[in-house]
Design an enzyme around this catalytic site. Sequence first.
Site, short mmCIF file in Angstrom:
data_model
loop_
_atom_site.label_atom_id
_atom_site.label_comp_id
_atom_site.label_asym_id
_atom_site.label_seq_id
_atom_site.Cartn_x
_atom_site.Cartn_y
_atom_site.Cartn_z
N LYS A 1 0.87 -1.19 0.00
CA LYS A 1 0.00 0.00 0.00
C LYS A 1 0.90 1.23 0.00
CE LYS A 1 -4.39 1.21 0.23
NZ LYS A 1 -5.60 0.57 -0.29
N ASP B 1 -7.04 4.48 -4.50
CA ASP B 1 -7.70 4.35 -3.19
C ASP B 1 -8.30 5.73 -2.95
OD1 ASP B 1 -7.99 2.49 -0.70
OD2 ASP B 1 -7.37 4.37 0.18
P1 NDP Z 1 -13.26 7.83 -2.56
O1 NDP Z 1 -12.20 8.84 -2.34
O2 NDP Z 1 -13.79 7.63 -3.93
O3 NDP Z 1 -14.52 8.12 -1.62
C1 NDP Z 1 -14.46 8.22 -0.24
C2 NDP Z 1 -15.81 8.66 0.23
O4 NDP Z 1 -15.91 8.56 1.64
C3 NDP Z 1 -16.12 10.11 -0.12
O5 NDP Z 1 -17.49 10.21 -0.41
C4 NDP Z 1 -15.79 10.84 1.20
O6 NDP Z 1 -16.47 12.06 1.38
C5 NDP Z 1 -16.32 9.83 2.16
N1 NDP Z 1 -15.79 9.99 3.50
C6 NDP Z 1 -14.53 10.16 3.93
N2 NDP Z 1 -14.48 10.21 5.25
C7 NDP Z 1 -15.76 10.05 5.68
C8 NDP Z 1 -16.39 9.96 6.94
N3 NDP Z 1 -15.70 10.10 8.06
N4 NDP Z 1 -17.72 9.75 6.98
C9 NDP Z 1 -18.45 9.63 5.85
N5 NDP Z 1 -17.90 9.71 4.63
C10 NDP Z 1 -16.58 9.90 4.56
O7 NDP Z 1 -12.68 6.45 -1.95
P2 NDP Z 1 -13.11 4.96 -2.29
O8 NDP Z 1 -14.58 4.91 -2.49
O9 NDP Z 1 -12.21 4.44 -3.32
O10 NDP Z 1 -12.70 4.23 -0.92
C11 NDP Z 1 -13.58 4.16 0.19
C12 NDP Z 1 -13.08 3.07 1.13
O11 NDP Z 1 -13.05 1.81 0.44
C13 NDP Z 1 -11.69 3.26 1.70
O12 NDP Z 1 -11.64 2.69 2.99
C14 NDP Z 1 -10.83 2.41 0.76
O13 NDP Z 1 -9.61 2.01 1.37
C15 NDP Z 1 -11.75 1.24 0.55
N6 NDP Z 1 -11.50 0.43 -0.63
C16 NDP Z 1 -11.50 1.00 -1.89
C17 NDP Z 1 -11.32 0.21 -2.99
C18 NDP Z 1 -11.44 0.75 -4.38
O14 NDP Z 1 -11.41 -0.05 -5.31
N7 NDP Z 1 -11.61 2.05 -4.56
C19 NDP Z 1 -11.00 -1.23 -2.86
C20 NDP Z 1 -11.13 -1.73 -1.52
C21 NDP Z 1 -11.32 -0.91 -0.46
P3 NDP Z 1 -15.84 13.47 0.89
O15 NDP Z 1 -16.18 13.54 -0.55
O16 NDP Z 1 -16.53 14.46 1.75
O17 NDP Z 1 -14.37 13.39 1.18
#
Ligand code: NDP
Length: 444
Positions: free
Chosen positions: A125, A165
């Site tokens: 990572k 990520d």
């Molecule tokens: P993104 O950056 O696309 O999205 C993250 C989202 O979470 C945004 O909507 C953000 O809001 C929101 N967010 C962040 N902090 C908080 C919080 N405290 N409460 C509520 N919402 C919050 O990331 P991903 O969707 O790619 O990743 C999300 C999770 O999934 C992470 O833990 C990542 O490690 C995991 N993951 C991702 C994978 C992938 O393929 N993308 C694969 C496996 C796991 P805002 O817009 O306000 O920042």
Amino acid sequence: MSILAQVISDVKKRDPHEPEFHQAVEEVFESLEPVAKLHPEWVDAGIFNRIVEPERQIIFRVPWVDDKGKVQVNRGMRVQFNSAIGPYKGGLRFHPSVYPGIIKFLGFEQIFKNSLTGLPMGGGKGGSDFDPKGKSDGEVMRFCQSFMLELARHIGADTDVPAGDIGVGKREIGYLFGMYKKIKNEFTGVLTGKGLPYGGSLVRTQATGYGLCYFMEEAMNTLKNKSFKDSTVVVSGSGNVAIYAAEKASQLGGKVVAMSDSKGCIYDSEGIDLETIKIIKEVEKKRIQEYLKYRPKAVYTEGSSEIWNIKCDIALPCATQNELDENAAKTLVKNGCFAVGEGANMPCNPKAVHLFLKKGLVFAPGKASNAGGVATSGLEMSQNSMRYSWTFEEVDSKLKEIMKEIFRNTNETAKKYGFENNLVAGANIAGFVKVASAMYSQGL
Ligand code: NDP
């Protein structure tokens, strides 16, 4: 003190300021006592001590010039955790909260997740404390180019294959890939999550969210004879994972009534209109509160954790680590929620997880249920090596089979080791056993 307790204590002593990493190690080791008993040779070979120490950690300076001509400096890092079963594989996170403890927790989880996919991928990572929010495309490009100038020395299609990520999407991967190609003068599958015109795989964008729902459908069917059909679903976050989890949950007959971002959450009793969310989040990159402009009857509540107060049958936390605590878990249980599937990495804190297991909910740990993203990245690597691309249907059907197999393996392993219906233990043990056995075979 048992060997596992000793290792946990050593980890805390060695890196006392990395609580997220301690949490991830404790969560995995909690399940491994029967494995240590069954395999004294692994204890003697120091497998448990070795697996918590990354093979290599690289920390580097990332200088770049902003739009005003001012020099900015961020910190970049890559943790190459374990290569026993394949090249290091895992995403890059660009977020101000990034520091080695976060990247190590994610890298550690990635080892077992990648193992569970059945594909030959080790765990790694990386990331930076750079915040792409509010930066121009030019600034993001200059940052990515500077980041890759150093990272390129340490990665390669057969060595280490990063992906996206939080904060790293198609735009960032494009700039990173372009720079790698310039430096190395070669076109290889060194990054996944690439755009379709230059080696990306169909379904990669949807893979984590879709995979989560394929896993949950199988788990709910097998363990509770239930499904998404006619269920009320709450999905936290509104990023890549959340959007496509909501899309697949709806396609499977569920009604998604709430989503969130880091500032607050929206509730729409008629069902969330995902096309509107995509416009706000993927195109305009604005706050989720904007949803009210399109759907005035929806309700917005300040504070992201408010989402767990909304009554639902199925909860899919898809935002970030430790976003769902014990109080939130109690509310969900009280409101009749019967299944929780982690789309994010470690979104439920340990007390919340224990409560879900105690109360007999279907609880799917992220390292199993969100493995669809990295599995499809594995399929992207295969297509790149073959210089070939599969259709959407071909990749989607492989993804579905992989997620079903992860559930089957996780569930069977839990039973075999005396943890019936505990998918946390099943995923930890199944992921660990394969890697440990490879490490043992390969010697020190
Ligand atoms: P993104 O950056 O696309 O999205 C993250 C989202 O979470 C945004 O909507 C953000 O809001 C929101 N967010 C962040 N902090 C908080 C919080 N405290 N409460 C509520 N919402 C919050 O990331 P991903 O969707 O790619 O990743 C999300 C999770 O999934 C992470 O833990 C990542 O490690 C995991 N993951 C991702 C994978 C992938 O393929 N993308 C694969 C496996 C796991 P805002 O817009 O306000 O920042």
